[in-house]
Write an enzyme that holds these catalytic residues in place. Structure first.
Site, short mmCIF file in Angstrom:
data_model
loop_
_atom_site.label_atom_id
_atom_site.label_comp_id
_atom_site.label_asym_id
_atom_site.label_seq_id
_atom_site.Cartn_x
_atom_site.Cartn_y
_atom_site.Cartn_z
N ASP A 58 0.85 -1.19 0.00
CA ASP A 58 0.00 0.00 0.00
C ASP A 58 0.89 1.24 0.00
O ASP A 58 1.85 1.30 0.77
CB ASP A 58 -0.88 -0.03 1.27
CG ASP A 58 -2.03 0.94 1.19
OD1 ASP A 58 -1.80 2.11 0.82
OD2 ASP A 58 -3.15 0.53 1.50
N SER A 124 -6.30 13.70 -14.89
CA SER A 124 -7.60 13.44 -15.51
C SER A 124 -8.16 14.72 -16.08
O SER A 124 -7.91 15.81 -15.55
CB SER A 124 -8.54 12.90 -14.42
OG SER A 124 -9.87 12.91 -14.88
N TYR A 148 -12.53 13.99 -5.66
CA TYR A 148 -11.63 13.17 -6.50
C TYR A 148 -10.82 14.07 -7.43
O TYR A 148 -9.60 14.00 -7.51
CB TYR A 148 -12.44 12.15 -7.32
CG TYR A 148 -11.66 11.59 -8.49
CD1 TYR A 148 -10.58 10.73 -8.28
CD2 TYR A 148 -12.00 11.94 -9.81
CE1 TYR A 148 -9.85 10.24 -9.37
CE2 TYR A 148 -11.28 11.45 -10.88
CZ TYR A 148 -10.21 10.60 -10.66
OH TYR A 148 -9.48 10.12 -11.72
N LYS A 152 -6.53 15.20 -7.80
CA LYS A 152 -5.68 15.24 -9.02
C LYS A 152 -5.08 16.63 -9.18
O LYS A 152 -3.89 16.78 -9.49
CB LYS A 152 -6.51 14.88 -10.26
CG LYS A 152 -7.02 13.45 -10.28
CD LYS A 152 -5.89 12.46 -10.37
CE LYS A 152 -6.37 11.02 -10.43
NZ LYS A 152 -5.28 10.04 -10.25
#
Ligand code: NAD
Ligand code: UD1
Length: 337
Positions: A58, A124, A148, A152
């Site tokens: 992780d 993104s 989210y 980014k």
């Protein structure tokens, strides 16, 4: 070149690992398998006839990440690992900031101390928010509209700051539009857990009979047929874009940002039609209300990647649907047998 690929067992990661192996690179994958299955890498090995090592770690375990980088002799890192469900990020923002932002900080600290200063990062088109300035160019102001997207955006800003502070860093920020499709073998592809959030995997599950019908979110947008328009890019084109970006950052330092899209928009109903043709069956759908937060139209200005990297998408919507369907029909439950 020896490359560490975080999130390499996932959808885009596994296709990129395949391309890296085919180009003769030595690849190690670091993935906690939270949203993927090690079977993807077994199949990549089957397709390429080459070995890939998996470190089941992780990114939040900084000691373990440190250990992988310290002893690894890596030239570059391609960083896919992250959580990506917009709705979930609204409900549980801290998990998203921790996993995506704190996980990236751990990775960067380990890279720094191991002297590895070349990174390709999965950003993104979501960083453009709902900008109406289509086609979207890299020069636009960033205005992500959900947690989210903000992870980014924050990571992009952090990487810009890192490159400013230390000119030996070379970073590619790749802003993906809407990835879909699969490797032409049909052996690897997207294997979403639960109900797919994105259009193409949902349509694929309707086509294969796992879901009754598609709900089309909004039929009253100012578009060709009233449905939302997006820039769908074949995952193999996307993977090839990473190799081009990796090449660029071997030769140039600094932070570079590129859209990875086709430059062409398709409506929801155009995708439904193309997928139906690829699958040889009609896709049942129902028009419902718009999904909150959705833009009407989003597609890339893909000129910068062509000019700087010599890269452009080569595959069209028909091929994307045919490849996605081949994967879906031969693996109706994804990697879960
Ligand atoms: P994916 O979920 O299939 O792959 C992400 C991988 O990262 C998974 O294998 C997961 O197990 C791993 N991972 C997540 N958190 C981790 C952690 N803390 N430590 C180690 N491994 C971890 O997603 P994908 O579609 O392949 O996306 C890859 C990247 O591209 C993501 O960063 C995503 O945000 C970004 N992206 C995806 C899309 C898309 O539509 N698929 C669009 C734009 C950007
Ligand atoms: C979504 C994310 C975005 C992310 C991108 C790629 C949201 C609000 N945005 O964007 O942050 O970067 O995925 O991962 O979730 N559609 C339907 N029915 C469905 C699913 C989708 O009609 O069941 C429509 C959508 O309204 C949209 C198009 O299909 O017009 C594409 O949707 P989707 O695949 O979710 O991608 P994005 O909306 O671009």
């Amino acid at each position: 070149m020896k490359v560490l690929v975080t999130g390499g067992a996932g959808y885009i990661g596994s296709h990129t690992v395949l391309c890296l192996l085919e180009e003769g690179h030595d690849v190690v994958v670091l993935d906690n398998l939270s949203n993927s299955n090690a079977e993807s890498l077994i199949r990549v090995q089957e397709i390429t006839g080459k070995q890939v090592a998996l470190q089941e770690i992780d990114l939040l375990d900084s000691a373990a990440v440190h250990g992988v980088l310290r002893g690894g002799n890596f030239d570059s890192v391609v960083h896919f690992a992250g959580l990506k469900a917009v709705g979930e990020s609204v409900v549980d923002p801290l998990t998203y900031y921790k996993n995506n932002v704190a996980g990236t900080i751990n990775l960067l600290e380990s890279m720094q101390s191991a002297g590895v200063h070349r990174l390709v990062f999965s950003s993104s088109a979501t960083v453009y928010g709902n900008s109406e300035n289509v086609p979207l160019t890299e020069k636009l102001h960033l205005e992500a509209t959900n947690p989210y997207g903000r992870t980014k955006q924050h990571i992009e800003e952090m990487l810009n700051d890192l490159c400013t502070s230390d000119p030996t860093w070379a970073v590619a920020l790749l802003r993906y539009f809407n990835p879909a499709g699969a490797h032409e073998s049909g052996l690897i592809g997207e294997s979403p857990v639960g109900v797919p959030n994105n259009l193409v995997p949902f349509v694929a599950q309707v086509a294969v009979g796992r879901r009754d019908k598609l709900f089309v979110f909004g039929g009253d947008y100012p578009t060709i047929d009233g449905t939302g328009v997006r820039d769908y890019i074949h995952v193999m084109d996307l993977a090839e874009g990473h190799l081009a970006a990796l090449g660029h950052i071997q030769r140039n330092c600094g932070a570079f940002k590129w859209n990875l899209g086709t430059g062409k928009g398709s409506s929801v109903l155009e995708v439904v039609d193309a997928f139906g043709k690829a699958a040889g069956r009609s896709i049942k759908y129902e028009l419902v209300a718009r999904r909150p937060g959705d833009a009407a139209v989003s597609y890339a200005d893909a000129a910068a990647a062509l000019a700087d990297l010599g890269w452009s998408a080569r595959r069209n919507l028909e091929q994307m649907c045919a490849d996605h369907w081949r994967w879906q029909v031969s693996n109706p439950n994804g990697y879960e047998r």
